[in-house]
Design an enzyme around this catalytic site. Structure first.
Site, PDB file in Angstrom:
ATOM      1  N   HIS A  12       0.819  -1.223   0.000  1.00 31.74           N
ATOM      2  CA  HIS A  12       0.000   0.000   0.000  1.00 31.74           C
ATOM      3  C   HIS A  12       0.854   1.276   0.000  1.00 31.74           C
ATOM      4  O   HIS A  12       0.424   2.308   0.515  1.00 31.74           O
ATOM      5  CB  HIS A  12      -0.946  -0.020   1.205  1.00 31.74           C
ATOM      6  CG  HIS A  12      -0.244  -0.079   2.538  1.00 31.74           C
ATOM      7  ND1 HIS A  12      -0.755  -0.766   3.609  1.00 31.74           N
ATOM      8  CD2 HIS A  12       0.929   0.455   2.984  1.00 31.74           C
ATOM      9  CE1 HIS A  12       0.058  -0.641   4.644  1.00 31.74           C
ATOM     10  NE2 HIS A  12       1.094   0.098   4.290  1.00 31.74           N
ATOM     11  N   HIS A  59      -1.401   4.827   9.553  1.00 27.72           N
ATOM     12  CA  HIS A  59      -0.019   5.263   9.778  1.00 27.72           C
ATOM     13  C   HIS A  59       0.052   6.632  10.443  1.00 27.72           C
ATOM     14  O   HIS A  59       1.043   7.334  10.314  1.00 27.72           O
ATOM     15  CB  HIS A  59       0.750   5.326   8.459  1.00 27.72           C
ATOM     16  CG  HIS A  59       0.796   4.049   7.680  1.00 27.72           C
ATOM     17  ND1 HIS A  59      -0.286   3.530   7.024  1.00 27.72           N
ATOM     18  CD2 HIS A  59       1.821   3.207   7.433  1.00 27.72           C
ATOM     19  CE1 HIS A  59       0.067   2.412   6.398  1.00 27.72           C
ATOM     20  NE2 HIS A  59       1.331   2.188   6.627  1.00 27.72           N
ATOM     21  N   HIS A 193       9.926  -4.593   4.131  1.00 29.65           N
ATOM     22  CA  HIS A 193      10.449  -3.227   4.033  1.00 29.65           C
ATOM     23  C   HIS A 193      10.776  -2.685   5.417  1.00 29.65           C
ATOM     24  O   HIS A 193      10.193  -3.083   6.409  1.00 29.65           O
ATOM     25  CB  HIS A 193       9.524  -2.272   3.274  1.00 29.65           C
ATOM     26  CG  HIS A 193       8.140  -2.028   3.830  1.00 29.65           C
ATOM     27  ND1 HIS A 193       7.217  -3.009   4.043  1.00 29.65           N
ATOM     28  CD2 HIS A 193       7.511  -0.869   4.169  1.00 29.65           C
ATOM     29  CE1 HIS A 193       6.083  -2.482   4.484  1.00 29.65           C
ATOM     30  NE2 HIS A 193       6.229  -1.185   4.580  1.00 29.65           N
ATOM     31  N   GLU A 240       3.872  -5.569   8.712  1.00 30.35           N
ATOM     32  CA  GLU A 240       2.525  -5.438   8.134  1.00 30.35           C
ATOM     33  C   GLU A 240       2.006  -6.769   7.581  1.00 30.35           C
ATOM     34  O   GLU A 240       0.815  -6.882   7.290  1.00 30.35           O
ATOM     35  CB  GLU A 240       2.526  -4.373   7.022  1.00 30.35           C
ATOM     36  CG  GLU A 240       2.676  -2.960   7.559  1.00 30.35           C
ATOM     37  CD  GLU A 240       2.879  -1.900   6.470  1.00 30.35           C
ATOM     38  OE1 GLU A 240       2.797  -0.710   6.800  1.00 30.35           O
ATOM     39  OE2 GLU A 240       3.132  -2.253   5.291  1.00 30.35           O
TER      40      GLU A 240
HETATM   41  C1  DHB Z   1       6.449   2.992   2.183  1.00 32.90           C
HETATM   42  C2  DHB Z   1       5.846   1.763   2.463  1.00 32.90           C
HETATM   43  C3  DHB Z   1       4.785   1.697   3.384  1.00 32.90           C
HETATM   44  O1  DHB Z   1       4.148   0.533   3.732  1.00 32.90           O
HETATM   45  C4  DHB Z   1       4.315   2.838   3.993  1.00 32.90           C
HETATM   46  O2  DHB Z   1       3.260   2.742   4.815  1.00 32.90           O
HETATM   47  C5  DHB Z   1       4.919   4.071   3.736  1.00 32.90           C
HETATM   48  C6  DHB Z   1       5.992   4.146   2.823  1.00 32.90           C
HETATM   49  C7  DHB Z   1       7.567   3.104   1.186  1.00 32.90           C
HETATM   50  O3  DHB Z   1       8.146   2.098   0.751  1.00 32.90           O
HETATM   51  O4  DHB Z   1       7.858   4.244   0.772  1.00 32.90           O
HETATM   52 FE    FE Z   2       2.700   0.851   5.426  1.00 34.47          FE
END
Ligand code: DHB
Ligand code: FE
Length: 280
Positions: A12, A59, A193, A240
């Site tokens: 997302h 977030h 990530h 997540e």
């Molecule tokens: C990114 C990924 C995320 O899940 C998020 O909530 C905010 C930023 C990213 O990779 O930039």
């Molecule tokens: Fe996220």
């Protein structure tokens, strides 16, 4: 009675919202990512859900660090996004279904999942980006939505097992609704990530592959993992993945994988997409 037609998972990342607004579908950076989505949309056109329950994490738009519910569900007639500071434009409101939301809330609380209930709720990129990917050009008003927010931003986070069980309670709640609604479950976020700290930029393709290979037929593989285990394997924000497990819990025992796509990286994230159809 209501039925669960299947589930969709997708990353997302906010930059996707920016790329959609700028029409970057053919741009070489974005094309391999966006090209993953038409088969999922074809599947949606075939199964024709009436409602999408969107399991995502907020977030900092609706809940900030001062108040962070573990599980929260929307029960509003509509849901709007707002400027989150990522440069994603605000878009038309999403349709809610308060009667269905209250049924889910009543059923899940009776089933020992004590949700925070939200009669007003702003929805952030965790919700809006997946809805735009699956229903492009603002066609998302075709389906009613129920936001189901899980804390993945401030520890302690709910464990993989707890999220899977919460999904199972959601599935029971949906199947006990007396109207003939067809429901699709979205689980957003992931895959690996990490946005900050010494491991910023961390991606773990081997673990992502395991997640995608096991989510359909062996989701219980992940249930003994702790949150620190998940953070180690997937990165701080890759936790997540608990949202994918919650989605999978709602689908019941047997599912068929209809489609998948995996592309690294988009922004800082391994972008994963899976489409699972429930087997009656
Ligand atoms: C990114 C990924 C995320 O899940 C998020 O909530 C905010 C930023 C990213 O990779 O930039
Ligand atoms: Fe996220």
């Amino acid at each position: 009675m209501a039925t669960v037609v299947g589930g969709l998972t997708t990353s997302h990342i906010p930059a996707i919202g920016g790329a959609i607004a700028k029409d970057l579908f053919q741009d070489p950076y974005w094309k391999p990512f966006f090209d993953g989505y038409p088969p999922a949309r074809d599947w949606l056109a075939r199964v024709k859900p009436d409602v999408a329950v969107v399991i995502y994490n907020d977030h900092g738009l609706n809940f900030f660090l001062d108040k962070q519910p573990t599980f929260a569900m929307g029960a509003a007639a509509e849901y709007r996004n707002e400027d989150e500071g990522w440069g994603i434009p605000t878009i038309p409101a999403f349709r809610g279904d308060p009667k269905f939301s209250w049924h889910l809330i009543n059923s899940m609380v009776a089933d020992e999942f004590d949700l925070v209930t939200c009669q007003e709720m702003a929805v952030d990129h965790g919700f809006t980006v997946p809805m735009q990917l699956f229903w492009p050009d603002y066609t998302y008003t075709q389906v009613a939505t129920v936001p189901l927010c899980v804390n993945t931003v401030q520890h302690p986070l709910p464990s993989p097992r707890r999220c899977y069980r919460m999904g199972q309670a959601l599935g029971r709640a949906i199947r006990s609704y007396p109207e003939d609604l067809k429901v699709v479950i979205l689980g957003t976020g992931g895959l690996s990530h990490q946005l900050d700290g010494q491991r910023a930029g961390f991606i773990n393709k081997a673990f992502d592959t395991l997640c995608m290979d096991k989510i359909a037929d062996d989701p219980e593989y992940f249930l003994d993992m702790s949150i620190p285990d998940l953070v180690r394997e997937a990165g701080a924000q890759g936790a997540e993945f608990i949202l994918w497990l919650a989605m999978r819990g709602a689908l019941g025992d047997r599912v068929t994988e209809r489609h998948r796509n995996y592309h690294i990286p988009i922004s800082n994230t391994a972008a994963g997409l899976i489409c699972l159809e429930s087997v009656a």
